[in-house]
Design a protein around this motif. Structure first.
Motif, short mmCIF file in Angstrom:
data_model
loop_
_atom_site.label_atom_id
_atom_site.label_comp_id
_atom_site.label_asym_id
_atom_site.label_seq_id
_atom_site.Cartn_x
_atom_site.Cartn_y
_atom_site.Cartn_z
N UNK A 190 0.85 -1.18 0.00
CA UNK A 190 0.00 0.00 0.00
C UNK A 190 0.90 1.24 0.00
N UNK A 191 0.52 2.23 -0.76
CA UNK A 191 1.28 3.48 -0.82
C UNK A 191 1.03 4.28 0.45
N UNK A 192 1.63 3.82 1.53
CA UNK A 192 1.45 4.46 2.84
C UNK A 192 2.76 4.33 3.62
N UNK A 193 2.93 5.22 4.56
CA UNK A 193 4.06 5.14 5.48
C UNK A 193 3.56 5.51 6.87
N UNK A 194 3.80 4.61 7.83
CA UNK A 194 4.45 3.30 7.72
C UNK A 194 3.48 2.23 7.22
#
Length: 400
Positions: free
Chosen positions: A277-281
């Protein structure tokens, strides 16, 4: 990993593959707080069940005051819980208490603040003009007998439990809690009670997940820790897939040489619905949903990633399968700065203070120490990275 998807796409995929818990159980009202209702609570009689006095004072026949009468002899007292008395004439009144039955023959209640009482006689204040029907809570004005007061799927909190008790529902039927298997992986992890070697750390995120799930009454958790061994992992997963309503794995889901979770799960369940998924973290998170098998949440191993992914996806999913629908998410004004790739979404730990969110970004996804005193995550678009946010509305997901 597959091509990265957005947080919204991940949420939609998860929601579309969740089935409500079909098992139910009856629990006592004292144990029902936080549980999800699986029966409609109906009024067993009109509410209120009688014409109810709403103020301490006197009850009169309104027409007497209209004709100019201001002095009323007190013929009787009607306390809350007493059987109703009857007003037999216009020249007297009945002393009444809040919550009691309106005496028969009365159609007006005058508050105690508007009268003086002397020698068993009540005198209405000069200039005060009572209205017919005032301070009377009429029978059935709140609801009729048989009306649905609490819908199925509702999470039972104090207002709903108050309604249930008022209707005599002492053992509401609720969704049975799902059986959740929590599997942590990693040769570097030892139990919290153990003394780690210089090359080891105590596992902590399993404790956090168990506590959040138990505190919110979202499931029964059985926990196990596995070494980085594909054969051991396969055996454990085969057993858990047969006995669980939902599986949660932490660690072993990235691209490392000893990350066996994704290959073993793919061997057992086929390709994941998403992996990345384009997420952090939490970029490596994966999700499996196969016919006749429970859904599987494979979370990264770093503590901040585990808790961020759990708050954003796992806890809402558990509420959905218990309540039958996705839960509402609050958007709150947010302050602070964070660092994130602009094409990603930041899942940033935050404090909830007076209705606003204060961002508390950790230095990295392994630095769980900075999470102390935080209340959940704020979902912030990466395009706002390194921007000083002032009252920017963001979605808030609590720790549980």
């Amino acid at each position: 990993m597959q091509q990265l998807i957005t947080v919204t796409e991940a949420e939609q995929i998860i929601q579309s593959h969740l089935l409500p818990i079909s098992r139910t159980e009856a629990v006592s009202l004292t144990e029902a707080g936080g549980r999800y209702l699986k029966q409609a609570i109906r009024a067993d009689r009109p509410l209120p069940p009688f014409d109810r006095v709403m103020m301490d004072g006197i009850a009169i026949r309104h027409s007497a005051h209209q004709l100019g009468k201001r002095h009323f002899s007190i013929a009787a007292t009607q306390a809350a819980g007493d059987t109703p008395v009857k007003l037999t004439d216009k020249v007297t009144c009945i002393e009444v208490m809040t919550g009691g039955v309106l005496p028969e023959g009365c159609d007006c209640v005058i508050p105690v603040e508007e009268i003086t009482v002397s020698q068993n006689e009540a005198t209405v204040r000069v200039g005060y003009s009572p209205l017919k029907g005032q301070h009377i809570h009429r029978r059935g004005s709140d609801t009729a007998e048989g009306a649905i007061l609490v819908e199925t799927g509702q999470c039972l909190q104090s207002p709903e439990l108050t309604i249930a008790a008022s209707c005599g529902v002492t053992e509401p039927t609720v969704a049975a809690l799902p059986n959740i298997t929590l599997i942590s992986t990693g040769d570097e992890l030892v139990a919290p009670e153990q003394i780690p070697g210089p090359h080891q750390i105590r596992r902590s995120h399993a404790t956090a997940l168990r506590c959040s799930i138990a505190a919110e009454k979202l499931g029964h958790v059985s926990e196990q820790h596995l070494a980085d061994d594909p054969a051991q992992l396969e055996t454990a997963l085969k057993a858990a897939l047969k006995t669980s309503d939902l599986l949660v794995l932490t660690g072993g889901v990235s691209r490392g040489k000893y990350d066996f979770v994704a290959p073993v799960l793919q061997q057992l369940l086929g390709k994941p619905k998403f992996h990345g998924i384009a997420q952090r973290p939490g970029k490596p998170m994966a999700f499996w949903a196969a016919p006749h098998h429970p859904p599987v949440f494979a979370l990264p191993g770093n503590p901040v990633s585990v808790m961020a992914c759990a708050a954003r996806y796992l806890f809402p999913a558990l509420r959905q399968i218990l309540g039958g629908s996705s839960s509402h998410v609050d958007s709150l004004p947010t302050h602070g700065t964070f660092n994130c790739p602009p094409q990603f979404t930041g899942l940033i730990p935050c404090r909830l203070l007076n209705g606003t969110l204060e961002l508390v970004p950790p230095s990295n996804s392994g630095n769980f120490l900075s999470m102390a005193g935080t209340h959940g995550i704020a979902e912030v678009p990466g395009k706002l990275t390194r921007t000083n946010l002032e009252n920017h509305l963001t979605r808030f997901y609590p720790w549980g």
